[in-house]
Write a protein that holds these residues in place. Structure first.
Motif, mmCIF file in Angstrom:
data_model
loop_
_atom_site.group_PDB
_atom_site.id
_atom_site.type_symbol
_atom_site.label_atom_id
_atom_site.label_comp_id
_atom_site.label_asym_id
_atom_site.label_seq_id
_atom_site.Cartn_x
_atom_site.Cartn_y
_atom_site.Cartn_z
ATOM 1 N N SER A 31 39.248 106.940 69.260
ATOM 2 C CA SER A 31 38.948 107.494 67.975
ATOM 3 C C SER A 31 37.434 107.462 68.167
ATOM 4 O O SER A 31 36.864 107.276 68.701
ATOM 5 C CB SER A 31 39.392 106.396 67.090
ATOM 6 N N ASN A 46 35.861 102.570 61.889
ATOM 7 C CA ASN A 46 36.665 103.206 60.899
ATOM 8 C C ASN A 46 36.987 102.425 59.511
ATOM 9 O O ASN A 46 38.026 102.535 59.064
ATOM 10 C CB ASN A 46 38.084 103.590 61.494
ATOM 11 N N PRO A 241 40.013 113.106 64.305
ATOM 12 C CA PRO A 241 40.954 111.672 64.488
ATOM 13 C C PRO A 241 40.276 111.168 65.678
ATOM 14 O O PRO A 241 40.391 109.944 66.018
ATOM 15 C CB PRO A 241 42.194 112.278 64.469
ATOM 16 N N VAL A 250 40.658 112.283 59.250
ATOM 17 C CA VAL A 250 40.757 110.915 59.139
ATOM 18 C C VAL A 250 40.974 110.615 57.657
ATOM 19 O O VAL A 250 39.886 110.723 56.794
ATOM 20 C CB VAL A 250 39.270 110.218 59.783
ATOM 21 N N HIS A 288 43.126 102.514 62.063
ATOM 22 C CA HIS A 288 42.343 103.814 61.951
ATOM 23 C C HIS A 288 43.838 104.692 61.615
ATOM 24 O O HIS A 288 44.608 105.002 62.266
ATOM 25 C CB HIS A 288 41.866 104.158 63.468
ATOM 26 N N PHE A 290 45.030 108.653 60.244
ATOM 27 C CA PHE A 290 44.642 110.067 60.220
ATOM 28 C C PHE A 290 45.890 110.916 60.455
ATOM 29 O O PHE A 290 46.958 110.315 60.590
ATOM 30 C CB PHE A 290 43.693 110.310 61.396
#
Length: 432
Positions: A31, A46, A241, A250, A288, A290
């Motif tokens: 990421s 993130n 992403p 994201v 994370h 996305f």
């Protein structure tokens, strides 16, 4: 790349010997910005907050630092107060959601880490525990990483301060409006049997199930399109992403982080606790989130890779498309990531809108070309800081790496064979 100049770190690849249907290298899907290998240093990747009105003090380099605790709340740091190796599973941790701004770390991380506190501290005040854990986390966080975290927060704040959401109901978790009833019932019952009743397992460790209502998929697609329209009109440079996808967004960066935290904590973690305990499924604490977009005018396919996650949720949102099948090729540790695929590990899976796939992040996979239409998928990479820290001290991953399992069985076979030969030799010597 953000307006602050943050860039995703380039991926690393290595040669592989795998089936001919799979590309020649496995990509460590990363990421942006790239999280460090150290688990504790990864926790803020993130995880920028939606607002930044905190009066928390800053160090000389601009990184948010938690305020020093009052003298009465300073906890001892002798050997009796070290973090425990095994969690206290009976302890119910406090919630730290209202303290995110002053703590500077993900609230879920504190709740997860609290179970590892020494017994003498479990009943301390919430502020005392938070300050104690902050001191530990800051020892793992370098100055450069804190600066990157702060810049990413500022990047998110610029987006959230200027972007106007299309469907505000998406930004809070409304489970009854988001999920199909069968999935809600299974999670509510929270048993192996209830999960199995709504899931299929087309290959070991890959679970497929109906999850999202069509209306939710439509709203999320519209929200993403609205965000991308805003990005185009304002010429705002956004982070994509990961290093493999040139399209997509994201979701955490434009305000959906809290909703996705709830998705992970209340719905994915209970399932992962049952099916992925050996890779930190019960201690998932950061994510994370996305969307990725595939089509003739988007990313076409996705190379053979592993995810930067312990557990990955992959849900097809739509739209109309053909092609785009996922292919899975077995779970591997870092040492064996490019080892040969065994016939029983081969799985090709066709996406269906609203349907989810759940698998270990280390399960090697990719996506074939989307030959027509437009395919958009929601991805949630779920991570466990505790598992990543423990993994640094492990050498044997036979609990989840298929190649480690095969090597272990081969060593056992050779040991048994050697023992038999030695016994036969001794018997022969005794007979003579």
């Amino acid at each position: 790349m953000s307006q602050d100049g943050a860039a995703a770190t380039a991926t690393t690849t290595a040669s592989a010997t795998v089936t001919e249907r799979v590309p020649a290298a496995v990509d460590r899907r990363i990421s942006g910005p790239q999280p460090p290998a150290n688990a504790i240093r990864n926790v803020n990747n993130n995880n920028g907050s939606r607002t930044d009105k905190s009066n928390s003090s800053k160090n000389g380099n601009g990184a948010l630092m938690p305020p020093p605790p009052p003298p009465s709340q300073v906890l001892p740091t002798d050997s009796s107060n070290r973090i425990r190796l095994n969690p206290n599973v009976d302890h119910k941790p406090d919630s730290y959601e209202d303290m995110e701004l002053e703590l500077g770390f993900s609230p879920l991380l504190f709740s997860s880490l609290e179970r590892y506190l020494p017994p003498a501290l479990l009943n301390a005040s919430r502020n005392s525990k938070a300050n104690y854990m902050s001191q530990i986390l800051l020892r793992y966080s370098t100055e450069g990483e804190r600066n990157r975290v702060q810049k990413h927060k500022e990047y998110r704040q610029k987006i959230i301060s200027n972007y106007q959401p299309l469907h505000r109901e998406l930004y809070a978790m409304h489970a009854s409006n988001f999920f199909v009833p069968s999935f809600l019932k299974a999670v509510s019952e929270n048993t192996v049997e209830s999960f199995r009743s709504v899931m299929s397992e087309p290959s070991p460790g890959v679970f497929a199930f109906e999850m999202l209502q069509p209306r939710f998929c439509e709203m999320l697609l519209a929200e993403v399109e609205n965000f991308e329209k805003w990005v185009h009109e304002t010429k705002f440079r956004i982070m994509r992403p990961n290093t493999m996808n040139k399209y997509g967004a994201v979701l955490d960066d434009f305000g959906l982080e809290t909703m996705l935290d709830k998705l992970m904590e209340e719905f994915i973690r209970p399932i992962s606790r049952v099916f992925f305990p050996e890779v930190g499924g019960s201690s998932l604490d950061t994510h994370h989130g996305f969307v990725v977009e595939y089509g003739m005018d988007r990313d076409v396919d996705l190379g053979f890779h592993v995810d930067d996650s312990e557990v990955t949720l992959n849900v097809c949102l739509g739209k109309q498309f053909s092609g785009g099948e996922l292919f899975f090729r077995g779970v591997r540790c870092e040492k064996h990531v490019n080892s040969e695929t065994q016939p029983e590990e081969i799985l090709d899976y066709s996406h269906v809108p609203g349907r989810a796939v759940l698998h270990r992040g280390r399960h090697r996979h990719g996506a074939r070309a989307t030959t027509s239409g437009h395919r958009i998928n929601l991805l949630l990479w779920c991570r466990s800081s505790v598992f990543r820290e423990m993994r640094k001290y492990q050498k044997d991953f036979s609990g989840w790496c298929a190649e480690c399992q095969r090597e272990k069985k081969e060593r056992q076979r050779q040991s048994v064979a050697a023992t038999k030969l030695e016994l036969l030799r001794r018997e022969g010597e005794a007979a003579s």
